[in-house]
Write an enzyme that holds these catalytic residues in place. Structure first.
Site, PDB file in Angstrom:
ATOM      1  N   LYS A   4       4.670  29.564   3.570  1.00 46.41           N
ATOM      2  CA  LYS A   4       3.830  29.205   2.415  1.00 46.41           C
ATOM      3  C   LYS A   4       2.356  29.270   2.789  1.00 46.41           C
ATOM      4  CE  LYS A   4       6.844  26.087  -0.147  1.00 46.41           C
ATOM      5  NZ  LYS A   4       6.810  26.838  -1.428  1.00 46.41           N
ATOM      6  N   HIS A  17       0.843  -1.203   0.000  1.00 47.21           N
ATOM      7  CA  HIS A  17       0.000   0.000   0.000  1.00 47.21           C
ATOM      8  C   HIS A  17       0.870   1.242   0.000  1.00 47.21           C
ATOM      9  CE1 HIS A  17      -2.553   3.201   1.471  1.00 47.21           C
ATOM     10  NE2 HIS A  17      -1.811   3.301   2.543  1.00 47.21           N
ATOM     11  N   SER A  40      -0.159  26.833  -5.544  1.00 43.00           N
ATOM     12  CA  SER A  40       0.299  28.229  -5.696  1.00 43.00           C
ATOM     13  C   SER A  40      -0.065  28.797  -7.068  1.00 43.00           C
ATOM     14  CB  SER A  40       1.821  28.290  -5.521  1.00 43.00           C
ATOM     15  OG  SER A  40       2.195  27.756  -4.268  1.00 43.00           O
ATOM     16  N   SER A  51      14.776   5.555 -12.935  1.00 44.10           N
ATOM     17  CA  SER A  51      13.834   6.325 -13.757  1.00 44.10           C
ATOM     18  C   SER A  51      13.723   7.758 -13.240  1.00 44.10           C
ATOM     19  CB  SER A  51      12.464   5.643 -13.711  1.00 44.10           C
ATOM     20  OG  SER A  51      11.446   6.566 -13.977  1.00 44.10           O
ATOM     21  N   SER A  52      13.589   7.897 -11.921  1.00 42.50           N
ATOM     22  CA  SER A  52      13.424   9.251 -11.348  1.00 42.50           C
ATOM     23  C   SER A  52      14.669  10.103 -11.521  1.00 42.50           C
ATOM     24  CB  SER A  52      13.095   9.139  -9.856  1.00 42.50           C
ATOM     25  OG  SER A  52      11.863   8.500  -9.675  1.00 42.50           O
ATOM     26  N   THR A  68       7.604  26.334   5.841  1.00 48.18           N
ATOM     27  CA  THR A  68       6.295  25.731   5.566  1.00 48.18           C
ATOM     28  C   THR A  68       5.185  26.698   5.974  1.00 48.18           C
ATOM     29  OG1 THR A  68       7.341  23.637   6.139  1.00 48.18           O
ATOM     30  CG2 THR A  68       4.945  23.633   5.909  1.00 48.18           C
ATOM     31  N   ASP A  88       9.678  21.190 -26.049  1.00 51.38           N
ATOM     32  CA  ASP A  88       9.750  19.881 -25.394  1.00 51.38           C
ATOM     33  C   ASP A  88      10.824  19.957 -24.312  1.00 51.38           C
ATOM     34  OD1 ASP A  88       8.657  16.846 -26.731  1.00 51.38           O
ATOM     35  OD2 ASP A  88       9.647  17.039 -24.791  1.00 51.38           O
ATOM     36  N   HIS A 110      15.238  12.431  12.657  1.00 47.33           N
ATOM     37  CA  HIS A 110      14.052  12.549  13.521  1.00 47.33           C
ATOM     38  C   HIS A 110      13.179  11.301  13.392  1.00 47.33           C
ATOM     39  CE1 HIS A 110      11.890  14.966  10.097  1.00 47.33           C
ATOM     40  NE2 HIS A 110      11.698  13.698   9.944  1.00 47.33           N
ATOM     41  N   HIS A 111      13.509  10.465  12.404  1.00 43.26           N
ATOM     42  CA  HIS A 111      12.809   9.173  12.298  1.00 43.26           C
ATOM     43  C   HIS A 111      13.459   8.135  13.201  1.00 43.26           C
ATOM     44  CE1 HIS A 111      10.368  10.312   8.795  1.00 43.26           C
ATOM     45  NE2 HIS A 111      11.416  11.065   8.489  1.00 43.26           N
ATOM     46  N   ARG A 153       1.155   0.940  15.376  1.00 47.45           N
ATOM     47  CA  ARG A 153       0.911   0.743  13.938  1.00 47.45           C
ATOM     48  C   ARG A 153       1.414  -0.648  13.546  1.00 47.45           C
ATOM     49  NH1 ARG A 153       5.450   4.544  10.967  1.00 47.45           N
ATOM     50  NH2 ARG A 153       4.721   3.474   9.097  1.00 47.45           N
ATOM     51  N   TYR A 161       9.360  15.599   0.817  1.00 45.74           N
ATOM     52  CA  TYR A 161       9.239  16.895   0.139  1.00 45.74           C
ATOM     53  C   TYR A 161       9.112  16.711  -1.369  1.00 45.74           C
ATOM     54  CZ  TYR A 161      10.049  18.723   4.681  1.00 45.74           C
ATOM     55  OH  TYR A 161       9.905  18.988   6.017  1.00 45.74           O
ATOM     56  N   HIS A 218      13.428  11.250   4.096  1.00 44.56           N
ATOM     57  CA  HIS A 218      12.821  12.526   4.453  1.00 44.56           C
ATOM     58  C   HIS A 218      12.779  13.494   3.273  1.00 44.56           C
ATOM     59  CE1 HIS A 218      10.917  15.339   7.028  1.00 44.56           C
ATOM     60  NE2 HIS A 218      11.523  16.206   6.276  1.00 44.56           N
ATOM     61  N   GLU A 266      12.361  12.620   0.465  1.00 41.98           N
ATOM     62  CA  GLU A 266      11.290  12.028  -0.331  1.00 41.98           C
ATOM     63  C   GLU A 266       9.936  12.629   0.017  1.00 41.98           C
ATOM     64  OE1 GLU A 266       8.964   9.409  -2.796  1.00 41.98           O
ATOM     65  OE2 GLU A 266      11.000  10.226  -2.856  1.00 41.98           O
ATOM     66  N   TRP A 313       7.342  -0.141   4.279  1.00 41.19           N
ATOM     67  CA  TRP A 313       7.838   0.696   3.175  1.00 41.19           C
ATOM     68  C   TRP A 313       9.242   1.178   3.438  1.00 41.19           C
ATOM     69  CZ3 TRP A 313       9.031   5.779   1.645  1.00 41.19           C
ATOM     70  CH2 TRP A 313       9.044   6.735   2.665  1.00 41.19           C
TER      71      TRP A 313
HETATM   72  C1  HEM Z   1      -6.529   6.531   0.206  1.00 40.94           C
HETATM   73  C2  HEM Z   1      -6.748   6.222   1.380  1.00 40.94           C
HETATM   74  C3  HEM Z   1      -5.772   5.620   2.357  1.00 40.94           C
HETATM   75  C4  HEM Z   1      -6.091   4.836   3.439  1.00 40.94           C
HETATM   76  C5  HEM Z   1      -7.471   4.424   3.860  1.00 40.94           C
HETATM   77  C6  HEM Z   1      -4.848   4.488   4.104  1.00 40.94           C
HETATM   78  C7  HEM Z   1      -4.786   3.677   5.239  1.00 40.94           C
HETATM   79  C8  HEM Z   1      -3.596   3.258   5.834  1.00 40.94           C
HETATM   80  C9  HEM Z   1      -3.510   2.490   7.059  1.00 40.94           C
HETATM   81  C10 HEM Z   1      -4.682   2.017   7.878  1.00 40.94           C
HETATM   82  C11 HEM Z   1      -2.186   2.284   7.316  1.00 40.94           C
HETATM   83  C12 HEM Z   1      -1.564   1.649   8.556  1.00 40.94           C
HETATM   84  C13 HEM Z   1      -1.239   0.231   8.457  1.00 40.94           C
HETATM   85  C14 HEM Z   1      -0.552  -0.214   9.735  1.00 40.94           C
HETATM   86  O1  HEM Z   1       0.334   0.444  10.246  1.00 40.94           O
HETATM   87  O2  HEM Z   1      -0.880  -1.277  10.184  1.00 40.94           O
HETATM   88  C15 HEM Z   1      -1.456   2.908   6.260  1.00 40.94           C
HETATM   89  C16 HEM Z   1      -0.099   2.909   6.191  1.00 40.94           C
HETATM   90  C17 HEM Z   1       0.605   3.724   5.330  1.00 40.94           C
HETATM   91  N1  HEM Z   1       0.066   4.532   4.344  1.00 40.94           N
HETATM   92 FE1  HEM Z   1      -1.854   4.785   3.887  1.00 40.94          FE
HETATM   93  N2  HEM Z   1      -3.794   5.067   3.452  1.00 40.94           N
HETATM   94  C18 HEM Z   1      -4.320   5.780   2.375  1.00 40.94           C
HETATM   95  C19 HEM Z   1      -3.631   6.519   1.466  1.00 40.94           C
HETATM   96  C20 HEM Z   1      -2.273   6.688   1.513  1.00 40.94           C
HETATM   97  C21 HEM Z   1      -1.526   7.544   0.611  1.00 40.94           C
HETATM   98  C22 HEM Z   1      -2.104   8.392  -0.519  1.00 40.94           C
HETATM   99  C23 HEM Z   1      -0.218   7.439   0.987  1.00 40.94           C
HETATM  100  C24 HEM Z   1       1.017   8.087   0.416  1.00 40.94           C
HETATM  101  C25 HEM Z   1       1.173   8.900  -0.437  1.00 40.94           C
HETATM  102  C26 HEM Z   1      -0.143   6.504   2.103  1.00 40.94           C
HETATM  103  C27 HEM Z   1       1.019   6.134   2.741  1.00 40.94           C
HETATM  104  C28 HEM Z   1       1.099   5.212   3.767  1.00 40.94           C
HETATM  105  C29 HEM Z   1       2.353   4.819   4.401  1.00 40.94           C
HETATM  106  C30 HEM Z   1       3.739   5.356   4.073  1.00 40.94           C
HETATM  107  C31 HEM Z   1       2.034   3.873   5.372  1.00 40.94           C
HETATM  108  C32 HEM Z   1       2.999   3.152   6.313  1.00 40.94           C
HETATM  109  C33 HEM Z   1       3.179   1.749   5.857  1.00 40.94           C
HETATM  110  C34 HEM Z   1       4.218   1.062   6.698  1.00 40.94           C
HETATM  111  O3  HEM Z   1       4.108   1.086   7.912  1.00 40.94           O
HETATM  112  O4  HEM Z   1       5.150   0.499   6.107  1.00 40.94           O
HETATM  113  N3  HEM Z   1      -1.407   6.081   2.406  1.00 40.94           N
HETATM  114  N4  HEM Z   1      -2.327   3.502   5.357  1.00 40.94           N
HETATM  115 CU   LIG Z   2      11.111  12.924   8.213  1.00 41.58          CU
END
Ligand code: HEM
Ligand SMILES: [Cu+2]
Length: 628
Positions: free
Chosen positions: A336, A80, A273, A174-175, A333, A109, A307-308, A455, A262, A258, A260, A144
């Protein structure tokens, strides 16, 4: 497109019959088309990452649930997050980098069109490769940020983590390629008169992001390669019993991780903006400060990574230093946020769908930012680290912030990209559902975290007091799902079935160059490159009697032909061989030991693929890609 030379006299500013054959898309080097490829890839992967989030939320709907297994749960939150960050939010930003930057700076281009195509195909290869693990070894399950030594072969045997390592390495390539491409484009291809401080804010924030990308991705790439070595060749970079140090991985990961965040938020800040001044009918308040604060975020963003790691025992000196720098980053921040509010203040605000998404971005991002300041204090963070309070924080800044900001861009720039407005009613329904859903899903997580819910836990016990807020959060996640699907359905109907009202060149009465040409823009963008005299050239032409920049005025005497780079197969070829070369590391991986037999299978395959890469490279060099 048989002839590279595009005849403008006949086709100027009227919609031209575009060659939509599969070949034309596989060989395109047109930044606008590459932007559209990123757009639909990102929307697709958001749906996939969203589905994985829904499964997580269904599992957490009530205590001691068995909806999915603990192993599947670990795979779901790992994929996810990896999907949302690398396969959705970053490519959605890349869609706007590709489509908008050349138009905003007045170019035809990017500097390296074929390299730009290679970046896209490598991204797609990396994205599919990551998800193919589902059919082989099972999805990656190390979270992640893949902390060593949990992700070493001893504790994660098999290939799922190798898929994660190699997939991220391919995506990083790629990035980085795209990063150098856009830095070169922005610094070298600006139209006459466009000095650095006349560049639109989105282009400025994109420039900062490209520097963040080319400076941070090497960190994680090195970290990933060391982890691959530990898993495939038995080295011990992260394995303590043999002198390795798992904290080395954390430092390398967060030195990337971190910056990332930003890389994820600055494009949305740039888009917001652009939209708020158009909605408020006023110039952006303190534009130079918005630019400088973006640059400062870029710089200081490289000085906060530990800080992580406040809970890893780095010691009071390190904690104090990283706490201070993290607090410091709140200043640019806040600048802005202040400038966005000041732009709206006293404006004749038109509450269009993009404007309301942009205003929602400011509101929700501020909520996420406030909890961020809390985490910056080590003693507070010791309480909050690895709890749902952290999960609430980064979802407010990533979903309430990055995603919502990019959604405002989708509704604002869609008419320019596809020539038709996205359906307004669908837009309002989507906004209402997303606004309710984001707050219903993620705000309760603050309470759950403050109550101590950790979590990354598959289940929670009955009677722990987490029941109600988890149920609320799960219900909220369905609001988000439906809200997003409404926009996705509207986008597909619009782009593939011609639904939606036709859009003029300048649907929002905006100020910058991209609005001075047709919607969608002709293949060559500008018949004649405009000369600009301010940071709001098109507004000044329309409302302040400024010098003309619009094509129908300046291009009457333009030559009838424009030189454009021809399509090419080499980028796709190169991506397949390069991706294949990385994928072949799977053969020897996952055992934690050097396996000579496997290596003797892997090596010839990789040599063959490397030969393929060289062949494509020479074909590329010999190809007459000069604009014709
Ligand atoms: C769209 C609706 C979304 C829902 C309902 C959602 C829900 C969740 C939940 C419940 C967790 C926690 C899982 C756990 O710790 O057990 C999670 C983890 C996470 N989510 Fe989301 N999320 C959503 C969107 C996003 C988006 C858009 C991003 C990033 C751009 C994102 C990034 C993350 C990250 C980085 C984690 C941590 C995963 C880890 O612990 O390795 N989420 N999400
Ligand atoms: Cu950070």
């Amino acid at each position: 497109m048989s002839t590279a030379a595009t005849n403008v006299a006949h086709h100027a500013d009227v919609e031209h019959e575009e060659d939509n054959s599969l070949t034309s898309w596989l060989t395109t080097v047109d930044h606008k088309r590459i932007g559209k490829l990123y757009m639909f890839s990102a929307l697709f992967f958001f749906a996939l990452g969203g589905l994985e989030a829904l499964l997580i939320r269904l599992q957490l709907m009530w205590p001691e649930n068995h909806f999915i297994s603990a192993q599947t749960y670990n795979e779901m939150f790992t994929m996810h997050a990896t999907t949302m960050i690398f396969l959705s939010i970053m490519p959605l930003s890349a869609a706007f980098f590709n489509f908008l930057i050349p138009l905003q700076i007045g170019a035809r281009d990017v500097a390296f069109p074929r390299l730009n195509a290679l970046s896209y195909w490598l991204f797609l290869f990396g994205a599919l490769f990551l998800n193919f693990s589902f059919f082989f070894s099972g999805l990656p399950d190390g979270g992640w940020f893949g902390y060593a030594n949990m992700t070493l072969a001893k504790y994660s045997p098999g290939h799922s983590i190798d898929f994660w390592i190699l997939g991220l390495a391919i995506l990083g390539n790629s990035s980085m390629m795209a990063g150098f491409n856009f830095i070169t484009t922005i610094l070298n291809l600006r139209t006459p008169g466009m000095t650095m401080f006349r560049m639109p804010i989105f282009t400025w924030m994109s420039l900062v992001v490209q520097f963040l990308i080319v400076m941070s991705f090497p960190m994680i790439t090195v970290g990933l390669l060391l982890m691959l070595f530990d898993r495939s060749f038995g080295t011990n970079f992260y394995f303590p019993p043999n002198g390795g140090d798992p904290l080395l991985w954390q430092h390398l990961f967060w030195l990337f991780g971190h910056p990332e965040v930003y890389i994820l938020i600055l494009p949305a800040m740039g888009i917001v903006s652009e939209i708020l001044p158009v909605a408020a009918r006023k110039p952006l308040f303190g534009a130079p400060f918005v630019i400088f604060s973006g640059i400062m975020i870029g710089f200081v963003g490289f000085g906060v990574w530990s800080h992580h790691m406040f809970t890893t025992g780095l010691g009071p000196v390190a904690d104090a230093a990283f706490s201070t720098t993290t607090m410091l980053i709140a200043v640019p921040t806040a600048v802005k946020i202040f400038n966005w509010i000041a732009t709206l203040w006293g404006g004749k605000i038109r509450f269009t769908v993009p404007a309301v998404f942009a205003i929602t971005f400011v509101f929700l991002f501020t909520i996420g930012g406030l909890s961020g300041v809390m985490h910056a204090s080590p003693p507070v963070d010791l309480q909050q680290q690895d709890s749902y309070f952290i999960v609430a924080h980064f979802h407010y800044v990533l979903v309430g912030g990055a995603f919502t900001g990019l959604m405002s861009g989708v509704y604002f720039y869609w008419p320019k990209m596809f020539g038709r407005y996205l359906d307004e009613r669908a837009g309002w329904i989507s906004w209402v559902l997303l606004f309710i859903g984001i707050n219903l899903t993620f705000f309760p997580m603050h309470f759950l975290g403050a109550m101590g819910m950790p979590r990354r836990t598959w289940q929670y016990p009955v009677g722990a007091g987490y029941d109600m807020w988890n149920m609320v959060a799960t219900v909220g996640s369905w609001f988000i799902a439906v809200g997003f699907l409404v926009t996705l359905a509207s986008a597909v109907a619009n782009a593939f079935f011609g639904k939606g009202k036709k859009a003029p060149a300048d649907p929002w009465d905006a100020a910058t160059l991209e609005w001075s040409i047709a919607s969608p823009p002709p293949h060559y963008n500008f018949k004649k490159l405009p000369t600009v005299a301010s940071d709001r050239p098109y507004w000044d032409e329309k409302h302040e009697g400024g010098p003309a920049v619009s094509q129908e005025v300046i291009a009457v005497d333009a030559p009838s032909h424009v030189e454009m780079p021809p399509p090419s197969w080499w980028p796709l070829g190169q991506a397949l061989f390069q991706g294949g070369f990385f994928a072949a590391f799977l053969i020897g991986g996952g055992t934690g030991q050097f396996d000579a037999d496997r290596f003797m299978i892997q090596l010839p395959i990789q040599l063959l693929l490397a030969a393929g890469m060289l062949y494509c490279m020479f074909g590329w060099i010999r190809e007459d890609a000069r604009p014709r």
